[in-house]
Design a protein around this motif. Sequence first.
Motif, PDB file in Angstrom:
ATOM      1  N   ARG A   1       0.832  -1.223   0.000  1.00  0.00           N
ATOM      2  CA  ARG A   1       0.000   0.000   0.000  1.00  0.00           C
ATOM      3  C   ARG A   1       0.857   1.260   0.000  1.00  0.00           C
ATOM      4  NH1 ARG A   1      -2.674   3.066   3.921  1.00  0.00           N
ATOM      5  NH2 ARG A   1      -1.971   1.705   5.607  1.00  0.00           N
ATOM      6  N   LEU A   2       1.995   1.191   0.738  1.00  0.00           N
ATOM      7  CA  LEU A   2       2.876   2.358   0.815  1.00  0.00           C
ATOM      8  C   LEU A   2       3.808   2.466  -0.389  1.00  0.00           C
ATOM      9  CD1 LEU A   2       3.869   2.079   4.586  1.00  0.00           C
ATOM     10  CD2 LEU A   2       2.258   3.699   3.567  1.00  0.00           C
ATOM     11  N   THR A   3       3.876   1.394  -1.203  1.00  0.00           N
ATOM     12  CA  THR A   3       4.770   1.285  -2.370  1.00  0.00           C
ATOM     13  C   THR A   3       6.234   1.480  -1.969  1.00  0.00           C
ATOM     14  OG1 THR A   3       4.700   3.629  -3.020  1.00  0.00           O
ATOM     15  CG2 THR A   3       2.963   2.208  -3.876  1.00  0.00           C
ATOM     16  N   ALA A   4       6.563   1.118  -0.742  1.00  0.00           N
ATOM     17  CA  ALA A   4       7.946   1.271  -0.290  1.00  0.00           C
ATOM     18  C   ALA A   4       8.214   0.312   0.865  1.00  0.00           C
ATOM     19  CB  ALA A   4       8.215   2.704   0.153  1.00  0.00           C
ATOM     20  N   SER A   5       9.462  -0.133   0.951  1.00  0.00           N
ATOM     21  CA  SER A   5       9.920  -0.953   2.076  1.00  0.00           C
ATOM     22  C   SER A   5      10.570  -0.028   3.098  1.00  0.00           C
ATOM     23  CB  SER A   5      10.947  -1.985   1.577  1.00  0.00           C
ATOM     24  OG  SER A   5      11.603  -2.587   2.672  1.00  0.00           O
ATOM     25  N   ASP A   6       9.971   0.046   4.284  1.00  0.00           N
ATOM     26  CA  ASP A   6      10.451   0.994   5.294  1.00  0.00           C
ATOM     27  C   ASP A   6      10.554   0.297   6.657  1.00  0.00           C
ATOM     28  OD1 ASP A   6      11.163   3.163   6.779  1.00  0.00           O
ATOM     29  OD2 ASP A   6       9.206   4.144   6.713  1.00  0.00           O
ATOM     30  N   PRO A   7      11.628  -0.480   6.870  1.00  0.00           N
ATOM     31  CA  PRO A   7      11.743  -1.238   8.124  1.00  0.00           C
ATOM     32  C   PRO A   7      11.941  -0.364   9.360  1.00  0.00           C
ATOM     33  CG  PRO A   7      13.746  -1.419   6.828  1.00  0.00           C
ATOM     34  CD  PRO A   7      12.746  -0.730   5.954  1.00  0.00           C
ATOM     35  N   SER A   8      12.278   0.894   9.186  1.00  0.00           N
ATOM     36  CA  SER A   8      12.498   1.744  10.357  1.00  0.00           C
ATOM     37  C   SER A   8      11.194   2.179  11.021  1.00  0.00           C
ATOM     38  CB  SER A   8      13.306   2.985   9.963  1.00  0.00           C
ATOM     39  OG  SER A   8      12.565   3.785   9.053  1.00  0.00           O
ATOM     40  N   SER A   9      10.114   2.269  10.252  1.00  0.00           N
ATOM     41  CA  SER A   9       8.865   2.765  10.837  1.00  0.00           C
ATOM     42  C   SER A   9       7.675   1.835  10.638  1.00  0.00           C
ATOM     43  CB  SER A   9       8.512   4.137  10.258  1.00  0.00           C
ATOM     44  OG  SER A   9       8.298   4.045   8.866  1.00  0.00           O
ATOM     45  N   LEU A  10       7.728   0.946   9.651  1.00  0.00           N
ATOM     46  CA  LEU A  10       6.584   0.069   9.408  1.00  0.00           C
ATOM     47  C   LEU A  10       6.353  -0.860  10.603  1.00  0.00           C
ATOM     48  CD1 LEU A  10       4.539  -0.687   7.131  1.00  0.00           C
ATOM     49  CD2 LEU A  10       6.007  -2.629   6.658  1.00  0.00           C
ATOM     50  N   GLY A  11       5.129  -0.875  11.108  1.00  0.00           N
ATOM     51  CA  GLY A  11       4.791  -1.748  12.228  1.00  0.00           C
ATOM     52  C   GLY A  11       5.094  -1.171  13.592  1.00  0.00           C
ATOM     53  N   THR A  12       5.564   0.079  13.631  1.00  0.00           N
ATOM     54  CA  THR A  12       5.860   0.705  14.924  1.00  0.00           C
ATOM     55  C   THR A  12       4.579   0.810  15.764  1.00  0.00           C
ATOM     56  OG1 THR A  12       7.617   2.007  13.896  1.00  0.00           O
ATOM     57  CG2 THR A  12       6.820   2.743  16.042  1.00  0.00           C
ATOM     58  N   LEU A  13       4.657   0.349  16.985  1.00  0.00           N
ATOM     59  CA  LEU A  13       3.536   0.340  17.942  1.00  0.00           C
ATOM     60  C   LEU A  13       2.380  -0.560  17.496  1.00  0.00           C
ATOM     61  CD1 LEU A  13       3.340   4.094  19.039  1.00  0.00           C
ATOM     62  CD2 LEU A  13       4.529   2.213  20.153  1.00  0.00           C
TER      63      LEU A  13
END
Length: 324
Positions: free
Chosen positions: A241-253
């Motif tokens: 959905r975000l069209t990007a891989s972002d391990p630093s913030s995806l899934g935070t909290l």
Amino acid sequence: MTQAALSTPAARPPARLRDPAWYQEYGVYLAVAVVLLFNALFTEHFMTADNLRTQLVQVAPIVIVALGMALVIGTEGVDLSVGSTMALATALLPLYLGYGLVPALVMALLAGAVVGAINGSLVSLVGLQPIVATLALFVGGRGLALVMADGQLKQIVNPDLLSLGTGSFLGIPLVVLIAAVLAVAVAFLVQRTTFGRQVVAIGGNRSAAALAGLPVRRVLIGVYVLCGVLAALAGILATARLTASDPSSLGTLMELSAITAVVVGGTPLNGGSIRVLGTVAGALLMQLLRATLVKHDLPDSTAQIAQAAIIIAAVYVARERRSR
């Protein structure tokens, strides 16, 4: 005022409305209805098809993670590593998309299964408390994801993967459709299968379940594996959905959002019961509440305070029910 009126006792609500069990069973649905009614009356452009579709798309990953969390909490456990599992899944996707979509999806889901197997083994074989067992991967999982991604956000250009996040079927967004199908599947698992009944029995009394011959360790590992796979799937869909891989913030909290949805939905933290539909409604209630406050120009911190109040109310109702 007449003497008869003075002597007439004040009208009391029906007995079921004074029973905490009723609120634990149906309170979350009543709250969702109240929020929707409030928005229909006082929030401009909230009850439009486009806005409701947006709310459902945003809540879908939370629902998927909360379904796995409900299974874990049903065993009197908790999984703090679901957000980090989402980060691992999103970090793996760009590494394996060069081999094709299927290998990338398999590797991301396999990562969730491995995280779940580790958590389940620490809980059932080593005997660690669930909050301690999953805390290690809560911290280390995201760190590993950042190492794999070199700490960078990476754009996803694979159209087949992106269609999972932005596509639709018969007008229904695919992410919403997947979440709905998974909710039905988990409800069937809990209510209609031997495995589901074993999960509830173990959560109700683990010692009694072991004495009765139930495969406690195997079931616990299976529950955590399912939770990890569902979290990885949520990470895949969120990435698409975000069209990007972002391990630093995806899934935070995400772990807190999932636990909140489960508790508000009526599943007790001490296990022995799993309310799948209530979990879905709990996630939806939190999403609608946040969107309502944003629409009325209230800060996000206000939404967090409101969510905290709802959690306290849900825990209070559950405690009152247990004390009876």
